[in-house]
Scaffold this active site. Structure first.
Site, PDB file in Angstrom:
ATOM      1  N   GLY A  55       0.917  -1.208  -0.129  1.00 48.47           N
ATOM      2  CA  GLY A  55       0.127  -0.001   0.068  1.00 48.47           C
ATOM      3  C   GLY A  55       0.997   1.172   0.012  1.00 48.47           C
ATOM      4  N   CYS A  82       5.336  -6.314   1.299  1.00 49.55           N
ATOM      5  CA  CYS A  82       5.770  -4.790   1.212  1.00 49.55           C
ATOM      6  C   CYS A  82       5.141  -4.078   2.552  1.00 49.55           C
ATOM      7  CB  CYS A  82       5.167  -4.254  -0.204  1.00 49.55           C
ATOM      8  SG  CYS A  82       6.098  -2.670  -0.223  1.00 49.55           S
ATOM      9  N   TYR A  83       4.112  -3.083   2.319  1.00 50.51           N
ATOM     10  CA  TYR A  83       3.601  -2.370   3.664  1.00 50.51           C
ATOM     11  C   TYR A  83       3.040  -3.539   4.618  1.00 50.51           C
ATOM     12  CZ  TYR A  83       0.517   0.213   6.354  1.00 50.51           C
ATOM     13  OH  TYR A  83      -0.186   0.763   7.416  1.00 50.51           O
ATOM     14  N   HIS A 169       7.514  -7.819  -4.584  1.00 48.06           N
ATOM     15  CA  HIS A 169       6.148  -8.349  -4.999  1.00 48.06           C
ATOM     16  C   HIS A 169       6.272  -9.411  -5.737  1.00 48.06           C
ATOM     17  CE1 HIS A 169       3.880  -4.415  -3.898  1.00 48.06           C
ATOM     18  NE2 HIS A 169       5.219  -3.759  -3.921  1.00 48.06           N
ATOM     19  N   GLU A 171       3.713 -10.956  -7.228  1.00 45.78           N
ATOM     20  CA  GLU A 171       2.421 -11.147  -8.069  1.00 45.78           C
ATOM     21  C   GLU A 171       2.628 -10.369  -9.429  1.00 45.78           C
ATOM     22  OE1 GLU A 171       2.942  -9.056  -5.221  1.00 45.78           O
ATOM     23  OE2 GLU A 171       2.112  -7.041  -5.659  1.00 45.78           O
ATOM     24  N   ASP A 227     -19.833  -9.811 -20.430  1.00 48.11           N
ATOM     25  CA  ASP A 227     -20.549 -10.452 -18.927  1.00 48.11           C
ATOM     26  C   ASP A 227     -21.772 -10.756 -18.978  1.00 48.11           C
ATOM     27  OD1 ASP A 227     -17.912  -9.596 -18.232  1.00 48.11           O
ATOM     28  OD2 ASP A 227     -18.424  -7.333 -17.645  1.00 48.11           O
ATOM     29  N   LYS A 367     -12.254 -11.058 -14.979  1.00 46.16           N
ATOM     30  CA  LYS A 367     -12.440 -11.107 -16.391  1.00 46.16           C
ATOM     31  C   LYS A 367     -12.204 -12.291 -17.044  1.00 46.16           C
ATOM     32  CE  LYS A 367     -14.434  -8.213 -19.613  1.00 46.16           C
ATOM     33  NZ  LYS A 367     -15.819  -7.819 -19.563  1.00 46.16           N
TER      34      LYS A 367
END
Ligand code: XMP
Length: 511
Positions: A55, A82-83, A169, A171, A227, A367
């Site tokens: 964050g 991280c944060y 990170h 991800e 969708d 999605k």
């Protein structure tokens, strides 16, 4: 349906949705929740593990986001990123230091591959670092498991309690094998078995919708977008003819699109589909309108009116189907504004449709998962991978006043552009591409004749979030072919230009 769950506490980092998606890619279901979620709620959800995201805040800030400290007493494994790592550190008695300078970039990290978090890794691995503060001393009970020259505590673990922290990170794609850090956390530390699969999602969703709706009636507004199409097919498989879909064809769709939608849903799926052809009604409302925002408003409102009129003919329904997907839920649920989306939605919820409850079968899916579900259900690939198309349709791709002649010109030019992009195999790399009918007429020469006709602009962008994007470097020979086909095949066009502006400063659409 109850899957193993990983809870992701959102501390405001830009990659939070990505963390949730990565967890699901590892076949474990994940949910993003606000950082201040109550301990009772966490207990109710029975997660197998918890991830604290990064964050923008600093643990030194007065109002820096903090979770309930009792989270560390639940006996649930926690990974702080991280944060999230820094917060874990200060909460459990370690210290965090302020750095003068932000460290940003892919860095070679020295890791302890005896840690379960790094099982199977080499001693050095390239990860993306992006931080200002850093952990100076790890809390009692923790040991260091990763370092870089400028960040001595880039990773830490308390093996006994299953608490882990990493400063990088895992991800993002820039982190080499980053997904394996997440996988190790899920399987080695949280002991997940991996019971989340999109194919079982579809089956179980159909079953639960069947149980929930029974023989009651549902209504769905079908636009032909991914969708609403996937939502409609799921419902259809659950309740068959008790689902009615209303497809408002405002006449501003691309060439043949209305027929294609009808073909798929009526013929292939035998869905109860009402197609309302109301081009004349929309064109009349739009007559003389040149302001883009007015066009949007008129189309949005008229769309709702048509939907309501049709719904009235059906009478009371029990359920109204909405194609809401997980990113919409996260954004609104966490109180962030979704300004871009809401003005882009065609009209929002109809006010006067008589229904008892809303059903949102896709509200847990990202999605890419919606697309996979669509394929799983047998929806054709071209519909599942359809590029985004604005609700107001071609109306905002005809600059200025809209007439039926202009609509026809644009439909033909756009169809040629799309065909050639597909022929060149570029349709999977360019995220949005279309033709625009500019309001500009210019002089040309065809044979021996002087012409004074329209200019078509071609637009093609590459983007992941549609908030920013770069113009696509389409090869010249493809552009040349498109240009020559358009001026030869489409009457009243004598010039084609290519839009070479990125977003920002330009937007993707011209209006
Ligand atoms: P802009 O033009 O704002 O477009 O860069 C970003 C994305 O949003 C789509 N877009 C719309 N979608 N109604 C919609 O449903 C709208 O009024 C609208 N305006 C833009 C655009 O096609 C692009 O994908």
């Amino acid at each position: 349906m109850k899957n193993e769950l990983i809870l992701i506490l959102d501390f405001g980092g830009q990659y939070n949705q990505l963390i949730a998606r990565r967890v699901r890619e590892c076949n474990v279901y994940s949910e993003v929740v606000p950082f201040d979620i109550s301990i009772e709620k966490i207990k109710e959800k029975k997660p197998k593990g918890i991830i604290f995201t990064g964050g923008p805040a600093s643990v030194f800030g007065d109002d820096s986001p903090k979770c309930d400290n009792k989270i560390f007493d639940l006996g649930i494994p926690i990974l702080g990123i991280c944060y999230g790592m820094q917060l874990m550190t200060v909460t459990l008695g370690g210290t965090v230091e302020k750095a003068n300078k932000r460290e940003y970039g892919v860095t070679s990290v020295n890791i302890d591959n005896n840690s379960l978090l790094f099982k199977g890794f080499n001693s050095f691995n390239n990860f993306l670092m992006s931080h200002t503060d850093f952990v100076e001393t790890v809390p009692e009970g923790f040991k260091n498991i990763a370092s870089t020259p400028s960040c001595p505590n880039a990773g830490m673990e308390n093996k006994e309690k299953n608490f882990y922290g990493i400063q990088f990170h895992p991800e993002v794609v820039h982190s080499e094998n980053g997904i394996n850090v997440i996988r190790n956390f899920l399987y080695e530390i949280c002991k997940c078995t991996g019971d989340w699969e999109i194919s079982s999602f579809a089956k179980e969703k159909i079953k639960s919708l069947k149980e929930k709706i029974g023989d009651k009636k549902a209504l769905c507004a079908l636009s032909g977008g991914v969708d609403s199409s996937v939502a409609a097919v799921l419902l259809h498989k659950a309740i068959g003819k008790n689902l009615t879909c209303i497809f408002v064809d405002h006449g501003l769709l691309r060439k043949n699109e209305g027929n294609e939608v009808e073909e798929v849903f009526k013929k292939q799926f035998d869905i109860n589909l009402i197609r309302v052809n109301c081009k004349a009604r929309f064109l009349q409302k739009l007559d003389g309108i040149t302001d883009p925002e007015k066009k949007r408003k008129i189309i949005g409102e008229e769309f709702i009116r048509v939907f309501e009129e049709e719904a009235k003919k059906i009478g009371t329904v029990d359920y109204l189907v909405q194609g809401t997907i997980y990113p919409d839920v996260i954004e609104s649920g966490l109180g962030k504004s979704a300004v871009i989306k809401s003005h882009h939605n065609v009209g929002g919820l109809p006010d006067y449709v008589d229904f008892k409850e809303i059903v949102e079968p896709l509200r847990d899916l990202f999605k890419d998962e919606v697309r996979k579900t669509g394929l799983e259900l047998g929806i054709p690939e071209n519909l599942v991978y359809r590029q985004p198309f604005p609700g107001p349709g071609l109306a905002i791709r005809i600059i200025g006043n809209i007439t039926e002649d202009k609509l026809n010109i644009l439909k033909e030019a756009d169809s040629i552009f799309r065909e050639e992009i597909a022929n060149a195999g570029l349709h999977k790399t360019i995220n949005q591409y279309f033709a625009v009918l500019t309001n500009l007429k210019s002089v040309g020469v065809m044979g021996d004749e002087r012409t004074y006709d329209y200019t078509i602009a071609l637009r093609a962008v590459e983007t992941t979030d549609f908030m920013t994007g770069v113009w696509s470097k389409i090869p010249y020979d493809v552009l040349e072919k498109v240009s020559s086909r358009i001026v030869n095949e489409v009457e009243h066009v004598n010039r084609v230009v290519y839009d070479i502006t990125s977003k920002p400063p330009a937007t993707i659409e011209w209006e």
